[in-house]
Write a protein that holds these residues in place. Sequence first.
Motif, PDB file in Angstrom:
ATOM      1  N   ARG A 142      40.069 -28.010  -7.739  1.00 38.18           N
ATOM      2  CA  ARG A 142      41.049 -28.758  -6.954  1.00 38.18           C
ATOM      3  C   ARG A 142      40.330 -29.522  -5.847  1.00 38.18           C
ATOM      4  NH1 ARG A 142      44.196 -24.283  -5.662  1.00 38.18           N
ATOM      5  NH2 ARG A 142      43.492 -24.393  -3.506  1.00 38.18           N
ATOM      6  N   GLU A 143      39.455 -28.828  -5.148  1.00 37.27           N
ATOM      7  CA  GLU A 143      38.759 -29.468  -4.039  1.00 37.27           C
ATOM      8  C   GLU A 143      37.853 -30.598  -4.512  1.00 37.27           C
ATOM      9  OE1 GLU A 143      38.679 -25.823  -0.805  1.00 37.27           O
ATOM     10  OE2 GLU A 143      36.876 -26.296  -1.937  1.00 37.27           O
TER      11      GLU A 143
ATOM     12  N   ARG B  89      40.507 -23.234  -7.313  1.00 43.05           N
ATOM     13  CA  ARG B  89      40.421 -23.855  -5.996  1.00 43.05           C
ATOM     14  C   ARG B  89      39.277 -24.857  -5.941  1.00 43.05           C
ATOM     15  NH1 ARG B  89      37.027 -21.065  -2.383  1.00 43.05           N
ATOM     16  NH2 ARG B  89      35.806 -22.949  -2.586  1.00 43.05           N
TER      17      ARG B  89
ATOM     18  N   GLU C 127      31.124 -43.796   4.582  1.00 42.13           N
ATOM     19  CA  GLU C 127      31.524 -43.510   5.950  1.00 42.13           C
ATOM     20  C   GLU C 127      33.034 -43.326   6.034  1.00 42.13           C
ATOM     21  OE1 GLU C 127      30.049 -46.365   8.707  1.00 42.13           O
ATOM     22  OE2 GLU C 127      31.179 -45.475  10.385  1.00 42.13           O
TER      23      GLU C 127
ATOM     24  N   GLU D 130      34.119 -40.145   4.834  1.00 37.46           N
ATOM     25  CA  GLU D 130      33.499 -39.043   5.588  1.00 37.46           C
ATOM     26  C   GLU D 130      32.570 -38.195   4.720  1.00 37.46           C
ATOM     27  OE1 GLU D 130      36.123 -37.471   9.165  1.00 37.46           O
ATOM     28  OE2 GLU D 130      37.263 -37.471   7.318  1.00 37.46           O
ATOM     29  N   VAL D 131      31.806 -38.840   3.864  1.00 40.33           N
ATOM     30  CA  VAL D 131      30.767 -38.145   3.111  1.00 40.33           C
ATOM     31  C   VAL D 131      29.491 -38.972   3.190  1.00 40.33           C
ATOM     32  CG1 VAL D 131      32.406 -37.114   1.487  1.00 40.33           C
ATOM     33  CG2 VAL D 131      31.311 -39.291   0.938  1.00 40.33           C
TER      34      VAL D 131
ATOM     35  N   THR E  55      39.685 -16.542  -9.403  1.00 43.87           N
ATOM     36  CA  THR E  55      40.668 -17.312  -8.646  1.00 43.87           C
ATOM     37  C   THR E  55      40.000 -18.508  -8.003  1.00 43.87           C
ATOM     38  OG1 THR E  55      41.316 -15.127  -7.938  1.00 43.87           O
ATOM     39  CG2 THR E  55      42.606 -16.963  -7.113  1.00 43.87           C
ATOM     40  N   THR E  56      38.744 -18.286  -7.650  1.00 46.09           N
ATOM     41  CA  THR E  56      37.956 -19.287  -6.963  1.00 46.09           C
ATOM     42  C   THR E  56      37.818 -20.578  -7.766  1.00 46.09           C
ATOM     43  OG1 THR E  56      36.684 -17.883  -5.529  1.00 46.09           O
ATOM     44  CG2 THR E  56      35.529 -19.729  -6.498  1.00 46.09           C
TER      45      THR E  56
ATOM     46  N   ARG F 142      38.124 -34.498  -3.349  1.00 50.44           N
ATOM     47  CA  ARG F 142      37.008 -35.279  -2.794  1.00 50.44           C
ATOM     48  C   ARG F 142      36.865 -36.584  -3.576  1.00 50.44           C
ATOM     49  NH1 ARG F 142      33.518 -32.268   0.643  1.00 50.44           N
ATOM     50  NH2 ARG F 142      35.585 -32.548   1.540  1.00 50.44           N
TER      51      ARG F 142
END
Lengths: 209, 209
Positions: free
Chosen positions: A9-10, A6, A41, A44-45, A2-3, A14
């Motif tokens: 997707r993440e 996800r 910046e 936010e990475v 299942t992981t 990003r």
Amino acid sequence: MTTRARREREKEERRQTILRAAREVFLEEGFHRATVDSIAERAEVSKGTVYLYFESKESLLAHLLLEGLAALLGYLEEAYAPDRTLDAEERLRRLGWAYLQFFQREPHYFRFLMAVDRGRFRETVSPQTYRQVLEASLEGLNWVVRAIEQGIEEGSFHCCDARQAAATLWATLNGVLELMAHPLRQEMVGVTPDVLYRTAIETVIRGLR
Amino acid sequence: MTTRARREREKEERRQTILRAAREVFLEEGFHRATVDSIAERAEVSKGTVYLYFESKESLLAHLLLEGLAALLGYLEEAYAPDRTLDAEERLRRLGWAYLQFFQREPHYFRFLMAVDRGRFRETVSPQTYRQVLEASLEGLNWVVRAIEQGIEEGSFHCCDARQAAATLWATLNGVLELMAHPLRQEMVGVTPDVLYRTAIETVIRGLR
DNA sequence: TAACCACGGGTCATATACTGACTACAAGTC
DNA sequence: GACTTGTAGTCAGTATATGACCCGTGGTTA
């Protein structure tokens, strides 16, 4: 697992965050003045992460352009409806409407495409990127060309250079869309934008008959 | 670093995802039948990650309870308004209203608190957790007790055991809220829930005078 | 009663993702 | 032409996530 879903997707999220940040910074500063640090910046990475997702500053620009164009092509192809039988005029109307849709639904992409395609774009990117962007753009214009050629074959349009005619329509619509972004100009003209847009399409079509 | 804030945000989000998954699985299966594997699966993370955020299955339960109670306590404290001067009846009305708010705005927490506090809860958790939950619950009831004691001091309420009176109010309101979740019962009673709720509070207050 | 087994809580070596100090170099400045 | 500055791009180190595995428990069978 299942992981797995996800995580993918993440990852994509990003990537999109970074692209969005890049688009904003490029628009605000222009490609040359924009720094990868400021893109990182805004997203936010760290800078390293930017390079984990994109191989270079230029490739950020290329992806923005090519993904924007891909979206536009999607709208155009759907509007043209290659597997349905429609007459040439109908196809042109639908293509024009699709372009308006793109303008309204993907304002960021639209603005970005417009902004980039002036100035020293050719010198900014590698010949390879330049070629890819050019090809994608042509592919878009080709839907219009095809509709006009169909009209010529069917005898409903007078004989002319289809590419030139397509460019005319395109330029016309750009002019109207540009106007939409300027309330003052809009007021000067005294017509609601979509009436103007419709009129512009019909005028060009009439000119082609 | 800009990154820092984002990373902490994401960590907290993951934590919440796991807690939410645990809440759902506990409600569906009950604490004993629920497995950490199924919680992990629902949260789309691996079991290892669950243990990265929470030290044990029981601590998941404890956090759900204590965070739910903490939220409720927040509502109650704000309603009581310790630093304002309000008469006892007004305080009770506000506390009752706050409980309704909690019920409406945090339905998951509410349902969870209700569901857990029956059955063999005491045997399920460590004495430590049990004590903490008990204390937090008492703290909630104490706001009501305090309001009633104030009323007794002011002479507006007749003398009685404040804790017992508070428990009565609490049980009454629970009864009404329970009813809200059952359309059939609601129809039987033939009164809109919030009128019923208000009536219940007023009745208890009148009984205290 | 004892031997067995399935289940599930909890662990940890490994893999993945992210970071930011650092390097190299290009474009300006004196 | 030496020296400074600014920034694209690198990489060793760290943080985070994974899932195969270990082990005790409680139920089942002989």
